[in-house]
Design a protein around this motif. Structure first.
Motif, PDB file in Angstrom:
ATOM      1  N   ALA A 240       0.876  -1.308  -0.044  1.00 55.48           N
ATOM      2  CA  ALA A 240      -0.112   0.000  -0.070  1.00 55.48           C
ATOM      3  C   ALA A 240       0.920   1.367   0.004  1.00 55.48           C
ATOM      4  O   ALA A 240       0.602   2.133  -0.615  1.00 55.48           O
ATOM      5  CB  ALA A 240      -0.767   0.050   1.118  1.00 55.48           C
ATOM      6  N   GLY A 241       1.891   1.112   0.881  1.00 50.88           N
ATOM      7  CA  GLY A 241       2.989   2.619   0.946  1.00 50.88           C
ATOM      8  C   GLY A 241       3.343   2.728  -0.890  1.00 50.88           C
ATOM      9  O   GLY A 241       3.691   4.018  -0.875  1.00 50.88           O
ATOM     10  N   LEU A 242       3.659   1.552  -1.182  1.00 49.66           N
ATOM     11  CA  LEU A 242       4.296   1.723  -2.535  1.00 49.66           C
ATOM     12  C   LEU A 242       3.312   2.468  -3.823  1.00 49.66           C
ATOM     13  O   LEU A 242       3.816   3.210  -4.293  1.00 49.66           O
ATOM     14  CB  LEU A 242       4.876   0.510  -3.148  1.00 49.66           C
ATOM     15  CG  LEU A 242       5.553   0.405  -4.467  1.00 49.66           C
ATOM     16  CD1 LEU A 242       6.656   1.617  -4.672  1.00 49.66           C
ATOM     17  CD2 LEU A 242       5.949  -0.995  -4.790  1.00 49.66           C
ATOM     18  N   LEU A 243       2.217   2.010  -3.606  1.00 43.94           N
ATOM     19  CA  LEU A 243       1.213   2.621  -4.335  1.00 43.94           C
ATOM     20  C   LEU A 243       0.896   4.005  -3.942  1.00 43.94           C
ATOM     21  O   LEU A 243       0.774   4.738  -4.954  1.00 43.94           O
ATOM     22  CB  LEU A 243      -0.125   1.514  -4.256  1.00 43.94           C
ATOM     23  CG  LEU A 243      -1.312   2.122  -4.969  1.00 43.94           C
ATOM     24  CD1 LEU A 243      -0.950   2.061  -6.612  1.00 43.94           C
ATOM     25  CD2 LEU A 243      -2.713   1.115  -4.789  1.00 43.94           C
ATOM     26  N   ALA A 244       0.636   4.147  -2.773  1.00 45.20           N
ATOM     27  CA  ALA A 244       0.595   5.585  -2.315  1.00 45.20           C
ATOM     28  C   ALA A 244       1.937   6.586  -2.987  1.00 45.20           C
ATOM     29  O   ALA A 244       1.611   7.553  -3.463  1.00 45.20           O
ATOM     30  CB  ALA A 244       0.498   5.691  -0.844  1.00 45.20           C
ATOM     31  N   LEU A 245       3.003   5.922  -2.779  1.00 41.37           N
ATOM     32  CA  LEU A 245       4.267   6.671  -3.218  1.00 41.37           C
ATOM     33  C   LEU A 245       4.053   7.116  -4.782  1.00 41.37           C
ATOM     34  O   LEU A 245       4.403   8.170  -5.296  1.00 41.37           O
ATOM     35  CB  LEU A 245       5.515   5.768  -3.098  1.00 41.37           C
ATOM     36  CG  LEU A 245       6.894   6.624  -3.624  1.00 41.37           C
ATOM     37  CD1 LEU A 245       7.336   7.772  -3.028  1.00 41.37           C
ATOM     38  CD2 LEU A 245       8.006   5.329  -3.165  1.00 41.37           C
ATOM     39  N   MET A 246       3.893   6.057  -5.561  1.00 43.29           N
ATOM     40  CA  MET A 246       3.420   6.307  -7.026  1.00 43.29           C
ATOM     41  C   MET A 246       2.451   6.875  -7.440  1.00 43.29           C
ATOM     42  O   MET A 246       2.584   7.834  -8.185  1.00 43.29           O
ATOM     43  CB  MET A 246       3.143   4.700  -7.504  1.00 43.29           C
ATOM     44  CG  MET A 246       4.217   3.552  -7.641  1.00 43.29           C
ATOM     45  SD  MET A 246       3.732   2.330  -8.204  1.00 43.29           S
ATOM     46  CE  MET A 246       5.250   1.183  -8.211  1.00 43.29           C
ATOM     47  N   LEU A 247       1.353   6.958  -6.718  1.00 43.37           N
ATOM     48  CA  LEU A 247       0.141   7.967  -6.949  1.00 43.37           C
ATOM     49  C   LEU A 247       0.672   9.540  -6.609  1.00 43.37           C
ATOM     50  O   LEU A 247       0.453  10.418  -7.565  1.00 43.37           O
ATOM     51  CB  LEU A 247      -0.867   7.508  -6.267  1.00 43.37           C
ATOM     52  CG  LEU A 247      -1.660   6.276  -6.433  1.00 43.37           C
ATOM     53  CD1 LEU A 247      -2.643   5.658  -5.463  1.00 43.37           C
ATOM     54  CD2 LEU A 247      -1.987   6.135  -7.961  1.00 43.37           C
ATOM     55  N   LEU A 248       1.098   9.734  -5.452  1.00 42.99           N
ATOM     56  CA  LEU A 248       1.580  11.186  -4.981  1.00 42.99           C
ATOM     57  C   LEU A 248       2.779  11.409  -6.007  1.00 42.99           C
ATOM     58  O   LEU A 248       2.661  12.783  -6.266  1.00 42.99           O
ATOM     59  CB  LEU A 248       1.940  10.953  -3.727  1.00 42.99           C
ATOM     60  CG  LEU A 248       0.880  10.900  -2.494  1.00 42.99           C
ATOM     61  CD1 LEU A 248       1.421  10.420  -1.246  1.00 42.99           C
ATOM     62  CD2 LEU A 248      -0.201  11.857  -2.523  1.00 42.99           C
ATOM     63  N   THR A 249       3.451  10.756  -6.502  1.00 45.71           N
ATOM     64  CA  THR A 249       4.816  11.189  -7.410  1.00 45.71           C
ATOM     65  C   THR A 249       4.137  11.358  -8.683  1.00 45.71           C
ATOM     66  O   THR A 249       4.414  12.593  -9.465  1.00 45.71           O
ATOM     67  CB  THR A 249       5.743  10.130  -7.463  1.00 45.71           C
ATOM     68  OG1 THR A 249       6.226   9.969  -5.943  1.00 45.71           O
ATOM     69  CG2 THR A 249       6.888  10.638  -8.102  1.00 45.71           C
ATOM     70  N   THR A 280      -5.257  13.105  -3.713  1.00 45.90           N
ATOM     71  CA  THR A 280      -6.217  12.770  -2.767  1.00 45.90           C
ATOM     72  C   THR A 280      -6.255  11.263  -2.403  1.00 45.90           C
ATOM     73  O   THR A 280      -6.320  10.656  -1.119  1.00 45.90           O
ATOM     74  CB  THR A 280      -7.746  12.882  -3.280  1.00 45.90           C
ATOM     75  OG1 THR A 280      -7.503  14.560  -3.390  1.00 45.90           O
ATOM     76  CG2 THR A 280      -8.619  12.576  -2.180  1.00 45.90           C
ATOM     77  N   GLU A 281      -6.085  10.324  -3.502  1.00 42.20           N
ATOM     78  CA  GLU A 281      -6.044   8.817  -3.354  1.00 42.20           C
ATOM     79  C   GLU A 281      -5.155   8.534  -2.702  1.00 42.20           C
ATOM     80  O   GLU A 281      -5.067   7.544  -1.795  1.00 42.20           O
ATOM     81  CB  GLU A 281      -6.321   8.184  -4.858  1.00 42.20           C
ATOM     82  CG  GLU A 281      -6.203   6.473  -4.592  1.00 42.20           C
ATOM     83  CD  GLU A 281      -6.174   6.002  -6.001  1.00 42.20           C
ATOM     84  OE1 GLU A 281      -6.131   4.630  -6.118  1.00 42.20           O
ATOM     85  OE2 GLU A 281      -6.239   6.680  -7.125  1.00 42.20           O
ATOM     86  N   GLY A 282      -3.636   9.086  -2.999  1.00 41.69           N
ATOM     87  CA  GLY A 282      -2.434   8.714  -2.334  1.00 41.69           C
ATOM     88  C   GLY A 282      -2.471   9.408  -0.889  1.00 41.69           C
ATOM     89  O   GLY A 282      -1.912   8.466  -0.058  1.00 41.69           O
ATOM     90  N   LEU A 283      -2.879  10.417  -0.696  1.00 38.61           N
ATOM     91  CA  LEU A 283      -3.070  10.792   0.791  1.00 38.61           C
ATOM     92  C   LEU A 283      -4.133   9.974   1.613  1.00 38.61           C
ATOM     93  O   LEU A 283      -3.609   9.629   2.655  1.00 38.61           O
ATOM     94  CB  LEU A 283      -3.562  12.306   0.827  1.00 38.61           C
ATOM     95  CG  LEU A 283      -2.716  13.461   0.190  1.00 38.61           C
ATOM     96  CD1 LEU A 283      -3.330  14.917   0.177  1.00 38.61           C
ATOM     97  CD2 LEU A 283      -1.352  13.468   1.088  1.00 38.61           C
ATOM     98  N   ASP A 284      -5.112   9.488   1.219  1.00 41.39           N
ATOM     99  CA  ASP A 284      -6.187   8.731   2.123  1.00 41.39           C
ATOM    100  C   ASP A 284      -5.191   7.474   2.396  1.00 41.39           C
ATOM    101  O   ASP A 284      -5.623   7.012   3.324  1.00 41.39           O
ATOM    102  CB  ASP A 284      -7.508   8.392   1.126  1.00 41.39           C
ATOM    103  CG  ASP A 284      -8.251   7.667   1.658  1.00 41.39           C
ATOM    104  OD1 ASP A 284      -8.998   7.948   2.962  1.00 41.39           O
ATOM    105  OD2 ASP A 284      -8.612   6.584   1.111  1.00 41.39           O
ATOM    106  N   LEU A 285      -4.476   6.791   0.952  1.00 44.82           N
ATOM    107  CA  LEU A 285      -3.918   5.473   1.276  1.00 44.82           C
ATOM    108  C   LEU A 285      -3.139   5.653   2.251  1.00 44.82           C
ATOM    109  O   LEU A 285      -2.736   4.677   3.359  1.00 44.82           O
ATOM    110  CB  LEU A 285      -3.404   5.123  -0.095  1.00 44.82           C
ATOM    111  CG  LEU A 285      -2.853   3.643  -0.214  1.00 44.82           C
ATOM    112  CD1 LEU A 285      -4.042   2.688   0.288  1.00 44.82           C
ATOM    113  CD2 LEU A 285      -2.500   3.411  -1.504  1.00 44.82           C
TER     114      LEU A 285
END
Length: 423
Positions: A240-249, A280-285
Motif C-alpha cells: 500500500a505504501g508503494l502504491l501511495a508513493l507512486m500515486l503521489l509522485t 487525494t487517493e495517495g493521501l487517503d491511502l
C-alpha cells in the motif's frame, strides 16, 4: 503516422501480457520472449499503416504463437539428425499444437487472461540473484531495452545482455509454471517484486536516457501492477505504501515539463497542473496505513511525497517534517540516494552550507561519487551560497554525466545563465 506514439505506448503496455500468455501456454521463457519481440516489431510496422486490429492483444498473441511454432520447427529441421531435440522440454509440446486456424483460435482465447502479475513473480524467481531478478523484470515486464537497463545499473551493455540471457535460461531450466506462487513462496519473492515495481515506476517517471524526460507508459504499467498486487495482498502495508508513493509522485508528472519538453524543477512547477485526484487517493491511502504499526521504507517515502502534495505552493512546504522523515528513512534503509535527498532537506532547514557538509560524505561512495545527481545538487547548493563560477562548473560536469537529454539541457542552461549573469 500521427498515432505512432500511442501505438508505442500500447505495445509497451501489452508486451508483458502477451509474454505471460505465451509462457503460460508453452513454458519456454527465453524462446517465448524472442517470439513476442518479433510480434511487437511486426505490429510497430503494420499498425501505423493498417490501423489497430479489433483485439490488439489477441493479434499479438496469435502472431507471437505463430513465430514461436515456426522457430521451433525450423530449429528441429536444422537439427533433425539429433533425435533428442526438445523431447524432454516444453518446446516439444509446440510440435503437437494444432495448426493454423485452430491454433490462432487458442491464441485468441489465451489473450483474454492477464498474466502480468504471475509473470512478475516468475521473473523474481528465488534461483536468481537480486540484480538478475530486477534486470529480467525490467526487460520482460517493464519493456526496457538492454541499454536502458545497463544505464540504470551503471554497467556495460554487454554485461547486462549476458546477465539477462543467463536469467532467462535459469527461469526456463527451473521449469516453474506461470502461476501466482503459494503463500510462503510469495512472501520470499515479495520484497524483490516491490523493488522491481519501484524501479520500473522510477524509470517511467525519470527516464535514464533518451530525448524524453518521462516514459508514462512505464509508470502507468507499474501503477497497474501495484494495484493488482494490492488486491492480492490488501493487508500488506508496504505494498500500500508503494502504491501511495507512486500515486503521489505521478500526480506531478504534467507539471514536470515545459515547452519543448524542458525539465521543470519541483520548486518551479505550476501546482495547478498537479493531478488532485491522484494526490487525494495517495493521501487517503498513506493516512490509513501509517498508523497500523511497523513502518517500512516505501511508507516513509510516500509520507514525504504526501508532505509535498499537501503544499499548495513551494513556500508552504513543511521542510522540517520532510527532514525528520528522511532521518527515519536513512536509519531504516540507509543508501546514498536517501542521504542525497536528505542533504536537500537539510539545506532547506539549516542552510546550504549544512547541506554541502552532508553531501561531502558521499564523495567517497563509489555508487554516487561520479553520479550526475550528486553534482547537480552540489551545484544548486553552491549557487545558493553565491559562488556562481563553481556552481556553473558543477552544473556542466553534471550535464556531461547524464544520459538524459532533458536533464542535460536543463543543467547546461543553468550553467549558461550563471555564466552570463542572468540568474
Amino acid at each position: 503516422m500521427s498515432e505512432a506514439p500511442g501505438i508505442e505506448d500500447l505495445l509497451r503496455e501489452l508486451a508483458p501480457q502477451v509474454l505471460g500468455a505465451l509462457v503460460r501456454r508453452y513454458g519456454a521463457f527465453d524462446t517465448c520472449e524472442d517470439a513476442v519481440q518479433e510480434a511487437l516489431l511486426a505490429a510497430a510496422l503494420q499498425w501505423p499503416a493498417q490501423g489497430l486490429p479489433d483485439n490488439p492483444r489477441g493479434w499479438l498473441v496469435t502472431v507471437a504463437s505463430r513465430r514461436l511454432v515456426d522457430q521451433v520447427r525450423s530449429e528441429q529441421a536444422r537439427r533433425r539428425r539429433e533425435e533428442r531435440i526438445a523431447l524432454a522440454t516444453p518446446q516439444a509440446e509446440l510440435l503437437s499444437q494444432p495448426a493454423d486456424a485452430e491454433a490462432d483460435a487458442d491464441a485468441e482465447a489465451d489473450a483474454d487472461q492477464d498474466d502480468s502479475l504471475a509473470l512478475l513473480f516468475l521473473c523474481c524467481h528465488p534461483a536468481l540473484s537480486e540484480s538478475s531478478q530486477i534486470a529480467l523484470t525490467l526487460r520482460a515486464v517493464g519493456g526496457l531495452t538492454t541499454p536502458q537497463i545497463a544505464a540504470a545499473f551503471l554497467v556495460p551493455e554487454t554485461t547486462m545482455a549476458q546477465r539477462i540471457s543467463r536469467a532467462k535460461q535459469t527461469v526456463r531450466n527451473s521449469a516453474t509454471p506461470l502461476r501466482l506462487p503459494q503463500t510462503a513462496d510469495r512472501t520470499e519473492r515479495l520484497e524483490a517484486v516491490l523493488h522491481v515495481l519501484y524501479l520500473v515506476f522510477n524509470e517511467g517517471y525519470t527516464a535514464t536516457d533518451g530525448t524524453d524526460l518521462t516514459a508514462p507508459a512505464l509508470s502507468t504499467e507499474a501503477i497497474r501492477l501495484t494495484r493488482l498486487l494490492r488486491r492480492l495482498l490488501p493487508d500488506h502495508a508496504e505494498t500500500a505504501g508503494l502504491l501511495a508513493l507512486m500515486l503521489l509522485t505521478d500526480a506531478r508528472r504534467a507539471a514536470r515539463t515545459g515547452p519543448g519538453g524542458a525539465l521543470v524543477p519541483l520548486a518551479e512547477q505550476d501546482r495547478t497542473l498537479w493531478n488532485r485526484r491522484l494526490i487525494t487517493e495517495g493521501l487517503d491511502l498513506i493516512s490509513r496505513i501509517l498508523p497500523r504499526g511497523q513502518v517500512g521504507p516505501y511508507q516513509l517515502q510516500a509520507a514525504i511525497a504526501a508532505v509535498h502534495g499537501e503544499a499548495e505552493h513551494v513556500d508552504a512546504t513543511d521542510w522540517p517534517q520532510i527532514l525528520a522523515l528522511y532521518g527515519l528513512l536513512e536509519h531504516l534503509a540507509p543508501n546514498p540516494v536517501v542521504t542525497l535527498n536528505r542533504a536537500v532537506a537539510v539545506a532547506e532547514v539549516h542552510g546550504p552550507a549544512a547541506g554541502l557538509d552532508l553531501l561531502a560524505t558521499l564523495d567517497s561512495d563509489r555508487r554516487t561519487a561520479h553520479h550526475h545527481r550528486l553534482l547537480a545538487v552540489r551545484a544548486h547548493l553552491v549557487e545558493q551560497l553565491g559562488d556562481h563560477d563553481a556552481a556553473a562548473h558543477a552544473y556542466r560536469e553534471a550535464a556531461r554525466l547524464t544520459s538524459s537529454t532533458p536533464e542535460r539541457r536543463h543543467l547546461t542552461n543553468r550553467a549558461a545563465r550563471l555564466t552570463s549573469g542572468q540568474d
